[in-house]
Motif scaffolding. Structure first.
Motif, PDB file in Angstrom:
ATOM      1  N   ASN A   5      67.531  71.258  37.080  1.00 15.94           N
ATOM      2  CA  ASN A   5      68.704  72.123  37.169  1.00 15.94           C
ATOM      3  C   ASN A   5      68.251  73.570  37.297  1.00 15.94           C
ATOM      4  O   ASN A   5      67.105  73.901  37.031  1.00 15.94           O
ATOM      5  N   GLN A  42      68.596  66.596  30.903  1.00 20.62           N
ATOM      6  CA  GLN A  42      69.658  67.120  31.761  1.00 20.62           C
ATOM      7  C   GLN A  42      71.004  66.969  31.058  1.00 20.62           C
ATOM      8  O   GLN A  42      71.209  66.027  30.291  1.00 20.62           O
ATOM      9  N   LEU A  45      76.829  64.122  32.698  1.00 18.93           N
ATOM     10  CA  LEU A  45      77.656  64.379  33.872  1.00 18.93           C
ATOM     11  C   LEU A  45      78.966  65.082  33.524  1.00 18.93           C
ATOM     12  O   LEU A  45      79.369  66.020  34.210  1.00 18.93           O
ATOM     13  N   LEU A  48      78.189  68.617  32.937  1.00 16.01           N
ATOM     14  CA  LEU A  48      77.882  69.286  34.209  1.00 16.01           C
ATOM     15  C   LEU A  48      79.160  69.702  34.934  1.00 16.01           C
ATOM     16  O   LEU A  48      79.216  70.792  35.512  1.00 16.01           O
ATOM     17  N   PHE A  49      80.172  68.832  34.896  1.00 19.28           N
ATOM     18  CA  PHE A  49      81.449  69.199  35.501  1.00 19.28           C
ATOM     19  C   PHE A  49      82.035  70.426  34.817  1.00 19.28           C
ATOM     20  O   PHE A  49      82.545  71.332  35.480  1.00 19.28           O
ATOM     21  N   ALA A  52      79.930  73.519  35.819  1.00 20.46           N
ATOM     22  CA  ALA A  52      80.246  73.894  37.193  1.00 20.46           C
ATOM     23  C   ALA A  52      81.595  74.605  37.260  1.00 20.46           C
ATOM     24  O   ALA A  52      81.745  75.603  37.976  1.00 20.46           O
ATOM     25  N   SER A  58      79.820  74.124  42.489  1.00 23.22           N
ATOM     26  CA  SER A  58      79.844  72.658  42.446  1.00 23.22           C
ATOM     27  C   SER A  58      78.638  72.152  41.662  1.00 23.22           C
ATOM     28  O   SER A  58      77.662  72.882  41.462  1.00 23.22           O
ATOM     29  N   ILE A  59      78.706  70.908  41.243  1.00 22.76           N
ATOM     30  CA  ILE A  59      77.591  70.312  40.496  1.00 22.76           C
ATOM     31  C   ILE A  59      76.316  70.341  41.330  1.00 22.76           C
ATOM     32  O   ILE A  59      75.234  70.570  40.810  1.00 22.76           O
ATOM     33  N   THR A  60      76.463  70.120  42.626  1.00 24.22           N
ATOM     34  CA  THR A  60      75.275  70.116  43.489  1.00 24.22           C
ATOM     35  C   THR A  60      74.625  71.492  43.590  1.00 24.22           C
ATOM     36  O   THR A  60      73.481  71.591  44.014  1.00 24.22           O
ATOM     37  N   ILE A  62      74.109  73.170  40.880  1.00 19.68           N
ATOM     38  CA  ILE A  62      73.408  73.271  39.597  1.00 19.68           C
ATOM     39  C   ILE A  62      72.219  72.321  39.522  1.00 19.68           C
ATOM     40  O   ILE A  62      71.145  72.714  39.082  1.00 19.68           O
TER      41      ILE A  62
END
Length: 93
Positions: A5, A42, A45, A48-49, A52, A58-60, A62
């Motif tokens: 990340n 990490q 999920l 992460l949302f 973000a 967006s998550i991508t 990060i």
């Protein structure tokens, strides 16, 4: 394939000097954030949302595969509503 990340890059981009300050900004405890920033573990999920959403990316933006390059978009620090701030990250089962 390992996943990394770029939370450290976002912290510097927002000009937040300490991990503790950025952890508070994200609504997590400092020890947990330290493990994320140093890519020891990490974020889950669902977290992460949330991250973000807080950063407005967006998550991508990060997380990325360890063998690829990253592109950090421009972001601005914003005020987080108190109801969105989590006090601690739940333990994984």
């Amino acid at each position: 394939m390992k996943v990394k990340n770029c939370l450290l890059d976002y912290r510097f981009k927002l000009k937040i000097k300490t991990q503790k300050q950025f952890a508070e900004y994200l609504g997590v405890n400092q020890q947990t954030y330290n493990k994320w920033e140093n890519n020891i573990v990490q974020p889950p999920l669902d977290i992460l949302f949330d991250i973000a959403d807080i950063l407005g990316v967006s998550i991508t933006d990060i997380v990325y595969p360890s063998d690829s390059s990253i592109n950090i978009p421009d972001i601005k620090k914003r005020e987080i509503p108190k109801e969105k701030i989590k006090k601690d990250v739940p333990k994984r089962i």
